[in-house]
Scaffold this motif. Structure first.
Motif, PDB file in Angstrom:
ATOM      1  N   ARG A  59      -2.513  13.291  -2.830  1.00  0.00           N
ATOM      2  CA  ARG A  59      -1.948  14.626  -2.596  1.00  0.00           C
ATOM      3  C   ARG A  59      -3.014  15.706  -2.764  1.00  0.00           C
ATOM      4  O   ARG A  59      -3.123  16.609  -1.921  1.00  0.00           O
ATOM      5  CB  ARG A  59      -0.792  14.881  -3.558  1.00  0.00           C
ATOM      6  CG  ARG A  59      -0.197  16.287  -3.469  1.00  0.00           C
ATOM      7  CD  ARG A  59       0.887  16.507  -4.515  1.00  0.00           C
ATOM      8  NE  ARG A  59       1.420  17.870  -4.452  1.00  0.00           N
ATOM      9  CZ  ARG A  59       0.915  18.912  -5.101  1.00  0.00           C
ATOM     10  NH1 ARG A  59      -0.150  18.740  -5.883  1.00  0.00           N
ATOM     11  NH2 ARG A  59       1.470  20.109  -4.982  1.00  0.00           N
ATOM     12  N   SER A  60      -3.803  15.640  -3.836  1.00  0.00           N
ATOM     13  CA  SER A  60      -4.800  16.681  -4.083  1.00  0.00           C
ATOM     14  C   SER A  60      -5.892  16.681  -3.017  1.00  0.00           C
ATOM     15  O   SER A  60      -6.328  17.746  -2.561  1.00  0.00           O
ATOM     16  CB  SER A  60      -5.405  16.516  -5.478  1.00  0.00           C
ATOM     17  OG  SER A  60      -6.080  15.278  -5.601  1.00  0.00           O
ATOM     18  N   CYS A  61      -6.331  15.484  -2.596  1.00  0.00           N
ATOM     19  CA  CYS A  61      -7.354  15.408  -1.539  1.00  0.00           C
ATOM     20  C   CYS A  61      -6.797  15.885  -0.203  1.00  0.00           C
ATOM     21  O   CYS A  61      -7.483  16.585   0.557  1.00  0.00           O
ATOM     22  CB  CYS A  61      -7.869  13.971  -1.411  1.00  0.00           C
ATOM     23  SG  CYS A  61      -8.889  13.410  -2.781  1.00  0.00           S
ATOM     24  N   ALA A  62      -5.546  15.535   0.103  1.00  0.00           N
ATOM     25  CA  ALA A  62      -4.919  15.954   1.355  1.00  0.00           C
ATOM     26  C   ALA A  62      -4.776  17.472   1.389  1.00  0.00           C
ATOM     27  O   ALA A  62      -5.043  18.122   2.417  1.00  0.00           O
ATOM     28  CB  ALA A  62      -3.568  15.276   1.516  1.00  0.00           C
ATOM     29  N   LEU A  67      -2.214   7.231  -8.001  1.00  0.00           N
ATOM     30  CA  LEU A  67      -2.747   7.186  -6.639  1.00  0.00           C
ATOM     31  C   LEU A  67      -2.135   8.286  -5.767  1.00  0.00           C
ATOM     32  O   LEU A  67      -2.832   8.906  -4.970  1.00  0.00           O
ATOM     33  CB  LEU A  67      -2.485   5.812  -6.017  1.00  0.00           C
ATOM     34  CG  LEU A  67      -3.312   5.485  -4.775  1.00  0.00           C
ATOM     35  CD1 LEU A  67      -4.795   5.536  -5.080  1.00  0.00           C
ATOM     36  CD2 LEU A  67      -2.933   4.111  -4.228  1.00  0.00           C
ATOM     37  N   TYR A  68      -0.835   8.535  -5.939  1.00  0.00           N
ATOM     38  CA  TYR A  68      -0.209   9.589  -5.133  1.00  0.00           C
ATOM     39  C   TYR A  68      -0.794  10.949  -5.484  1.00  0.00           C
ATOM     40  O   TYR A  68      -1.078  11.764  -4.615  1.00  0.00           O
ATOM     41  CB  TYR A  68       1.308   9.624  -5.327  1.00  0.00           C
ATOM     42  CG  TYR A  68       1.935  10.823  -4.630  1.00  0.00           C
ATOM     43  CD1 TYR A  68       2.067  10.838  -3.249  1.00  0.00           C
ATOM     44  CD2 TYR A  68       2.315  11.952  -5.349  1.00  0.00           C
ATOM     45  CE1 TYR A  68       2.591  11.952  -2.596  1.00  0.00           C
ATOM     46  CE2 TYR A  68       2.835  13.065  -4.714  1.00  0.00           C
ATOM     47  CZ  TYR A  68       2.979  13.063  -3.333  1.00  0.00           C
ATOM     48  OH  TYR A  68       3.487  14.169  -2.694  1.00  0.00           O
ATOM     49  N   GLU A 112       0.824  -1.203   0.000  1.00  0.00           N
ATOM     50  CA  GLU A 112       0.000   0.000   0.000  1.00  0.00           C
ATOM     51  C   GLU A 112       0.861   1.257   0.000  1.00  0.00           C
ATOM     52  O   GLU A 112       0.577   2.228  -0.712  1.00  0.00           O
ATOM     53  CB  GLU A 112      -0.934  -0.013   1.216  1.00  0.00           C
ATOM     54  CG  GLU A 112      -2.046  -1.051   1.116  1.00  0.00           C
ATOM     55  CD  GLU A 112      -2.805  -1.212   2.405  1.00  0.00           C
ATOM     56  OE1 GLU A 112      -3.998  -1.564   2.340  1.00  0.00           O
ATOM     57  OE2 GLU A 112      -2.216  -1.003   3.488  1.00  0.00           O
ATOM     58  N   VAL A 113       1.927   1.233   0.793  1.00  0.00           N
ATOM     59  CA  VAL A 113       2.828   2.383   0.831  1.00  0.00           C
ATOM     60  C   VAL A 113       3.469   2.588  -0.537  1.00  0.00           C
ATOM     61  O   VAL A 113       3.564   3.715  -1.044  1.00  0.00           O
ATOM     62  CB  VAL A 113       3.916   2.194   1.906  1.00  0.00           C
ATOM     63  CG1 VAL A 113       4.957   3.305   1.811  1.00  0.00           C
ATOM     64  CG2 VAL A 113       3.295   2.186   3.296  1.00  0.00           C
ATOM     65  N   ALA A 114       3.894   1.483  -1.170  1.00  0.00           N
ATOM     66  CA  ALA A 114       4.525   1.575  -2.486  1.00  0.00           C
ATOM     67  C   ALA A 114       3.563   2.161  -3.515  1.00  0.00           C
ATOM     68  O   ALA A 114       3.948   2.975  -4.361  1.00  0.00           O
ATOM     69  CB  ALA A 114       5.007   0.193  -2.924  1.00  0.00           C
ATOM     70  N   LYS A 115       2.282   1.778  -3.454  1.00  0.00           N
ATOM     71  CA  LYS A 115       1.289   2.287  -4.399  1.00  0.00           C
ATOM     72  C   LYS A 115       1.097   3.795  -4.229  1.00  0.00           C
ATOM     73  O   LYS A 115       0.930   4.529  -5.199  1.00  0.00           O
ATOM     74  CB  LYS A 115      -0.042   1.563  -4.204  1.00  0.00           C
ATOM     75  CG  LYS A 115      -0.043   0.125  -4.704  1.00  0.00           C
ATOM     76  CD  LYS A 115      -1.280  -0.633  -4.286  1.00  0.00           C
ATOM     77  CE  LYS A 115      -2.521  -0.110  -4.961  1.00  0.00           C
ATOM     78  NZ  LYS A 115      -3.710  -0.911  -4.634  1.00  0.00           N
ATOM     79  N   LEU A 116       1.132   4.252  -2.990  1.00  0.00           N
ATOM     80  CA  LEU A 116       0.936   5.666  -2.738  1.00  0.00           C
ATOM     81  C   LEU A 116       2.133   6.510  -3.158  1.00  0.00           C
ATOM     82  O   LEU A 116       1.999   7.710  -3.417  1.00  0.00           O
ATOM     83  CB  LEU A 116       0.642   5.901  -1.251  1.00  0.00           C
ATOM     84  CG  LEU A 116      -0.801   5.642  -0.814  1.00  0.00           C
ATOM     85  CD1 LEU A 116      -0.907   5.614   0.686  1.00  0.00           C
ATOM     86  CD2 LEU A 116      -1.718   6.718  -1.384  1.00  0.00           C
ATOM     87  N   LEU A 117       3.302   5.906  -3.208  1.00  0.00           N
ATOM     88  CA  LEU A 117       4.502   6.652  -3.553  1.00  0.00           C
ATOM     89  C   LEU A 117       4.899   6.504  -5.004  1.00  0.00           C
ATOM     90  O   LEU A 117       5.773   7.219  -5.494  1.00  0.00           O
ATOM     91  CB  LEU A 117       5.665   6.182  -2.659  1.00  0.00           C
ATOM     92  CG  LEU A 117       5.474   6.417  -1.158  1.00  0.00           C
ATOM     93  CD1 LEU A 117       6.696   5.937  -0.386  1.00  0.00           C
ATOM     94  CD2 LEU A 117       5.228   7.890  -0.873  1.00  0.00           C
ATOM     95  N   ASP A 118       4.257   5.596  -5.728  1.00  0.00           N
ATOM     96  CA  ASP A 118       4.607   5.311  -7.111  1.00  0.00           C
ATOM     97  C   ASP A 118       3.621   6.006  -8.048  1.00  0.00           C
ATOM     98  O   ASP A 118       2.454   5.654  -8.109  1.00  0.00           O
ATOM     99  CB  ASP A 118       4.595   3.797  -7.353  1.00  0.00           C
ATOM    100  CG  ASP A 118       5.071   3.434  -8.759  1.00  0.00           C
ATOM    101  OD1 ASP A 118       5.347   4.359  -9.544  1.00  0.00           O
ATOM    102  OD2 ASP A 118       5.164   2.231  -9.049  1.00  0.00           O
ATOM    103  N   VAL A 130      -8.745   6.439   0.277  1.00  0.00           N
ATOM    104  CA  VAL A 130      -7.980   6.293  -0.963  1.00  0.00           C
ATOM    105  C   VAL A 130      -7.375   4.891  -1.036  1.00  0.00           C
ATOM    106  O   VAL A 130      -7.416   4.228  -2.080  1.00  0.00           O
ATOM    107  CB  VAL A 130      -6.884   7.374  -1.059  1.00  0.00           C
ATOM    108  CG1 VAL A 130      -5.875   7.040  -2.158  1.00  0.00           C
ATOM    109  CG2 VAL A 130      -7.511   8.736  -1.332  1.00  0.00           C
ATOM    110  N   ILE A 131      -6.837   4.421   0.088  1.00  0.00           N
ATOM    111  CA  ILE A 131      -6.259   3.070   0.142  1.00  0.00           C
ATOM    112  C   ILE A 131      -7.336   2.013  -0.078  1.00  0.00           C
ATOM    113  O   ILE A 131      -7.161   1.056  -0.833  1.00  0.00           O
ATOM    114  CB  ILE A 131      -5.557   2.839   1.499  1.00  0.00           C
ATOM    115  CG1 ILE A 131      -4.213   3.571   1.519  1.00  0.00           C
ATOM    116  CG2 ILE A 131      -5.363   1.366   1.780  1.00  0.00           C
ATOM    117  CD1 ILE A 131      -3.178   2.975   0.587  1.00  0.00           C
TER     118      ILE A 131
END
Length: 471
Positions: free
Chosen positions: A55-58, A50-51, A38-44, A124-125
């Motif tokens: 980022r835009s929602c955050a 996905l990142y 999950e961490v890899a998906k958010l950073l890739d 998101v996850i």
């Protein structure tokens, strides 16, 4: 896990002179562990963007309280904003850089905003791991779509059994007058005194006012922690950042699932004055209620505002009569300038909902019996081609006409405030919406009224129409 924030430094954004803060944030009873995948998906960036979505929602959540309803401008205002997941043995933290300073007090992030930030991460996850969503949003059956909505609400802890029906969904504009805003608080107060909880699109204006009023009503009745539910989606969250009163936040994958979440989780709906987005919501609900399968289903619906909004609702009522007919007008009541009467109508209506669901053995926490046809579930991409090809005429069954009118207003919302919609208008010109003159003339008049009354954008913002009506 207790909150632990380590602000690094205050920085200054030279391009627009916007103050920003860097900080490390720990979760507040929200998602606090992630798998390495999950961490890899958010950073890739290659993982379906996905990142970028996260980022835009955050950033939208962190921009809470600032007067901005332009998704494109928000992203451009904070170009250096970044958010990174710190994976530790005991859990995760979020490293944010270049965050709007308004999200902090004395260098510490406001707790409600911190909770919303982790709610964004959670949803998101969850959506990225939901195979039915990643397989293709436009291929889901009606039953599967409803099941996805249920699972997302359950994952957000909004689905709660063994509680009597008491959730009132409040719709209305983010750009309303101070008199209209004060009125929404009075209605919320009267509903709070009667133990009703509030669910809104979670933004400012008519979405914040009922929650603010209900907090006082709940406090006077010593009801303890109550529910202030916010339901949003990635496209609109930048224009309607969750207000800090929201203590249960859900980010649905798209506007269609957001709207279905409202009508499945709510037990009654109050509509305050608004603009194109509010018209979209009204058309969505009336289109569903006009389906023959929902003819006997109780669903309390009240349009209300202060005396100054009487002409607004008179025009809304006339528009519904001309486009959808008298049958649609029977599905709601209009109560002007009487907050107590609105609360009493909701209390009575929800009691009928409870009796009906008990008699038919349906759940109190999710409206399974409501028939939502594919026209209202399939995601509508507001491209120039799709907007131009909408079929809008009286030859359609009323609920199909309502579905296409809803799509037209949804496209206008996208062109007004959503990042992708604004960029599409800048690139390819105005959306063109055409149809039967007897329908398009009232549509044009309604939109012109919204524009003249300042309901399309926040006060002080210059509004340029993103559409052209062709009769």
């Amino acid at each position: 896990m207790a909150q632990s924030q380590q602000p690094y430094q205050h920085t200054h954004h030279e391009a627009g002179s916007y103050h920003t803060i860097d900080a490390v944030i720990s979760p507040q009873n929200q998602l606090n562990i992630l798998s390495k995948t999950e961490v890899a998906k958010l950073l890739d960036a290659s993982q379906s963007g996905l990142y970028k979505l996260f980022r835009s929602c955050a950033l939208a959540v962190l921009n809470c309280g600032n007067s901005l309803d332009d998704g494109k401008e928000l992203l451009e205002r904070y170009p250096d904003f970044a958010i990174r997941i710190i994976q530790e043995e005991r859990g995760i933290k979020l490293d944010v850089k270049g965050a709007p300073a308004s999200a902090f007090v004395d260098g510490q992030m406001i707790r409600g905003i911190s909770e919303h930030l982790f709610a964004v991460l959670r949803d998101v996850i969850f959506a990225s791991g939901e195979k039915r969503l990643t397989a293709g949003l436009d291929t889901l059956s009606p039953e599967t779509t409803t099941d996805v909505v249920f699972h997302m609400l359950r994952n957000a802890d909004i689905i709660r059994p063994k509680i009597d029906p008491n959730i009132v969904v409040c719709w209305g504009g983010h750009s309303i007058s101070m008199g209209e805003y004060d009125y929404t608080k009075k209605v919320g107060y009267q509903m709070g005194l009667r133990g009703l909880d509030i669910c809104t699109g979670c933004g400012p204006g008519a979405m914040k006012g009922p929650m603010k009023g209900a907090t006082i009503g709940h406090a006077k009745q010593r009801l303890g922690v109550r529910r202030y539910i916010g339901i949003t989606e990635p496209g609109i969250i930048a224009a309607e950042a969750p207000n800090p009163i929201v203590n249960e936040l859900a980010i649905m994958p798209d506007i269609e699932k957001r709207l279905e979440a409202f009508v499945r989780a709510g037990h009654g709906i109050v509509v305050f004055p608004g603009g194109a987005g509010t018209a979209e919501e009204i058309l969505y609900l009336l289109g569903i209620l006009l389906h023959p399968d929902n003819a006997e289903l109780p669903f309390p619906l009240v349009f209300t505002g202060p005396a100054s909004a009487a002409d607004y609702f008179r025009q809304i009522d006339q528009f519904i009569g001309v486009t959808l007919g008298a049958e649609a007008q029977k599905r709601y009541q209009i109560i002007m300038d009487d907050p107590e009467a609105v609360a009493l109508a909701m209390t009575k209506g929800i009691a009928e909902v409870r009796a009906f669901r008990k008699r038919t053995d349906d759940a109190y926490y999710f409206n399974w019996q409501l028939k939502v046809s594919p026209d209202f579930q399939q995601p509508f991409a507001p491209t120039h081609e799709n907007m131009r090809n909408l079929v809008i005429n009286h030859e359609l069954p009323r609920h199909h006409l309502a579905a296409n009118l809803r799509r037209a207003f949804s496209g206008i919302v996208a062109g007004n405030v959503k990042d992708e919609g604004i960029r599409a208008i800048e690139r390819d010109g105005l959306f063109e919406i055409c149809g039967e003159p007897s329908i398009m003339q009232p549509v044009d008049e309604l939109l012109s009224a919204f524009r003249d009354q300042g309901r399309m954008k926040l006060p002080g913002s210059r509004y340029t129409p993103c559409y052209r009506i062709i009769h």
